[in-house]
Design a protein around this motif. Structure first.
Motif, PDB file in Angstrom:
ATOM      1  N   PHE A 280       5.325   1.892   3.665  1.00 33.55           N
ATOM      2  CA  PHE A 280       5.771   0.336   3.483  1.00 33.55           C
ATOM      3  C   PHE A 280       7.312   0.063   3.500  1.00 33.55           C
ATOM      4  O   PHE A 280       8.078   0.491   2.450  1.00 33.55           O
ATOM      5  CB  PHE A 280       5.477   0.065   2.074  1.00 33.55           C
ATOM      6  CG  PHE A 280       5.966  -1.610   1.280  1.00 33.55           C
ATOM      7  CD1 PHE A 280       6.861  -1.760   0.491  1.00 33.55           C
ATOM      8  CD2 PHE A 280       5.210  -2.615   2.131  1.00 33.55           C
ATOM      9  CE1 PHE A 280       7.371  -3.160   0.730  1.00 33.55           C
ATOM     10  CE2 PHE A 280       5.866  -4.019   1.789  1.00 33.55           C
ATOM     11  CZ  PHE A 280       7.432  -4.349   0.499  1.00 33.55           C
TER      12      PHE A 280
ATOM     13  N   LEU B 208       3.803  -0.868  12.129  1.00 30.07           N
ATOM     14  CA  LEU B 208       2.229  -1.640  12.119  1.00 30.07           C
ATOM     15  C   LEU B 208       3.049  -2.618  11.029  1.00 30.07           C
ATOM     16  O   LEU B 208       3.877  -2.586  10.091  1.00 30.07           O
ATOM     17  CB  LEU B 208       1.860  -0.789  11.534  1.00 30.07           C
ATOM     18  CG  LEU B 208       1.416   0.716  11.688  1.00 30.07           C
ATOM     19  CD1 LEU B 208       0.366   1.641  10.629  1.00 30.07           C
ATOM     20  CD2 LEU B 208       0.932   0.406  12.979  1.00 30.07           C
TER      21      LEU B 208
ATOM     22  N   TYR C 142       5.599  -1.764   8.220  1.00 28.87           N
ATOM     23  CA  TYR C 142       4.842  -0.046   8.239  1.00 28.87           C
ATOM     24  C   TYR C 142       5.888   0.555   8.428  1.00 28.87           C
ATOM     25  O   TYR C 142       5.444   0.330  10.194  1.00 28.87           O
ATOM     26  CB  TYR C 142       3.940   0.476   7.352  1.00 28.87           C
ATOM     27  CG  TYR C 142       2.938  -0.464   6.238  1.00 28.87           C
ATOM     28  CD1 TYR C 142       2.628  -1.874   6.159  1.00 28.87           C
ATOM     29  CD2 TYR C 142       2.559  -0.074   5.317  1.00 28.87           C
ATOM     30  CE1 TYR C 142       1.946  -2.463   5.346  1.00 28.87           C
ATOM     31  CE2 TYR C 142       1.906  -0.257   3.885  1.00 28.87           C
ATOM     32  CZ  TYR C 142       1.838  -0.847   3.533  1.00 28.87           C
ATOM     33  OH  TYR C 142       1.484  -1.843   2.407  1.00 28.87           O
TER      34      TYR C 142
ATOM     35  N   PRO D 139       1.326   5.661   6.583  1.00 26.66           N
ATOM     36  CA  PRO D 139       2.222   4.701   6.819  1.00 26.66           C
ATOM     37  C   PRO D 139       3.134   4.778   5.435  1.00 26.66           C
ATOM     38  O   PRO D 139       2.136   4.469   4.442  1.00 26.66           O
ATOM     39  CB  PRO D 139       1.246   3.569   6.456  1.00 26.66           C
ATOM     40  CG  PRO D 139      -0.033   3.579   7.482  1.00 26.66           C
ATOM     41  CD  PRO D 139      -0.316   5.497   7.208  1.00 26.66           C
TER      42      PRO D 139
ATOM     43  N   PHE E 222       0.674   5.055   1.079  1.00 25.74           N
ATOM     44  CA  PHE E 222      -1.003   5.898   1.750  1.00 25.74           C
ATOM     45  C   PHE E 222       0.037   7.443   1.158  1.00 25.74           C
ATOM     46  O   PHE E 222       0.913   7.596   0.487  1.00 25.74           O
ATOM     47  CB  PHE E 222      -0.726   5.621   3.083  1.00 25.74           C
ATOM     48  CG  PHE E 222      -0.727   4.217   3.547  1.00 25.74           C
ATOM     49  CD1 PHE E 222      -0.057   3.231   3.824  1.00 25.74           C
ATOM     50  CD2 PHE E 222      -2.453   4.647   3.924  1.00 25.74           C
ATOM     51  CE1 PHE E 222      -0.865   2.077   3.874  1.00 25.74           C
ATOM     52  CE2 PHE E 222      -3.252   3.322   4.870  1.00 25.74           C
ATOM     53  CZ  PHE E 222      -2.581   2.372   4.417  1.00 25.74           C
TER      54      PHE E 222
ATOM     55  N   GLN F 166       1.475  -1.615  -0.025  1.00 25.19           N
ATOM     56  CA  GLN F 166       0.220  -0.357  -0.192  1.00 25.19           C
ATOM     57  C   GLN F 166       0.264   1.158   0.188  1.00 25.19           C
ATOM     58  O   GLN F 166       1.915   1.105   0.583  1.00 25.19           O
ATOM     59  CB  GLN F 166      -0.791   0.198   0.783  1.00 25.19           C
ATOM     60  CG  GLN F 166      -1.579  -1.526   1.896  1.00 25.19           C
ATOM     61  CD  GLN F 166      -3.208  -1.323   0.675  1.00 25.19           C
ATOM     62  OE1 GLN F 166      -3.668  -0.652   1.375  1.00 25.19           O
ATOM     63  NE2 GLN F 166      -3.195  -2.011  -0.274  1.00 25.19           N
TER      64      GLN F 166
END
Lengths: 114, 113
Positions: free
Chosen positions: B46, B89, B36, B44, A105, A103
């Motif tokens: 990666f 995370l 993350y 966040p 963001f 992902q």
């Protein structure tokens, strides 16, 4: 160059109002998402769009309506805002294909409902 | 029910030491697990992805292990620096075909000079 951008960065509004958050990605990704991060820092998926088509709609009140005019944009419209909607909303995108899910963001939009 | 557990208490370590963060999960059969980094006021970022058939993955000072028997991933930062201070995370998919990750709550790492 900003990869995933969101506007506005901060949004303060009264209960009952309608507001929108815009998201754009210039990565050429096919899939875009909206996440909500609450005060306890849990990051939860709300919606996922693949090539402008809705593919995931988690348990989200129908006051929340995503709109994807093209595959580079995924906007979030919220009707009749409630106090519990206060959170940080993140837009994200991921590369084509389903095997990775990495992902990317955006910077987030902090929504405060008074 | 499905759970992803990360230590909610901040991890405080001295600069130069190795930081080790833990991610445990229950009732998942993930195809992969991701880590993350999130800084205050930012989205966040990666860091690493490890697949279910991989035991270990490295990237510069980062190392991730994945034990599907223990249902646990460990995230190591060697030679830690104050700039490594952030919330980390973990995220995993549910192998249900959507490949959309579900995130843990994150663990805050504070590296003291």
């Amino acid at each position: 160059d900003t990869a995933v951008s969101q506007t506005p960065k901060y949004l303060v509004t009264q209960m009952g109002n309608d507001k929108s958050i815009k998201c754009e990605q210039n990565l050429g990704h096919d899939t875009m998402y909206w996440y909500k991060q609450d005060s306890k820092k849990f990051l939860k998926i709300m919606f996922s769009y693949n090539n402008k088509e809705l593919i995931i709609n988690e348990t989200v009140p129908n006051r929340f309506s995503p709109k994807s005019p093209d595959k580079a944009h995924l906007n979030l419209h919220i009707n009749s805002l409630e106090l519990g909607d206060s959170a940080v909303y993140f837009c994200a995108s991921s590369p084509p294909g389903t095997s990775l899910g990495e992902q990317f963001f955006g910077p987030g939009t902090r929504l405060t409902v008074l | 029910s499905q759970k992803i557990e990360q230590n909610s208490e901040a991890l405080n370590i001295q600069e130069g030491k190795t930081a080790t963060l833990t991610c445990n999960y229950t009732n998942y059969s993930p195809a992969y697990l991701q880590w993350y980094r999130q800084d205050p006021g930012r989205g966040p970022v990666f860091l690493l992805l490890i697949r279910e058939n991989e035991k270990e993955k490295r990237k510069e000072r980062l190392k991730v292990t994945f034990d599907t028997t223990l249902k646990q991933s460990l995230f190591h930062i060697t030679a830690s620096q104050p700039a490594d201070s952030a919330t980390y995370l973990c995220a995993l998919d549910d192998a249900g075909g959507s490949y959309i990750p579900t995130f843990g709550r994150g663990t805050s790492l504070i590296v003291h000079p």
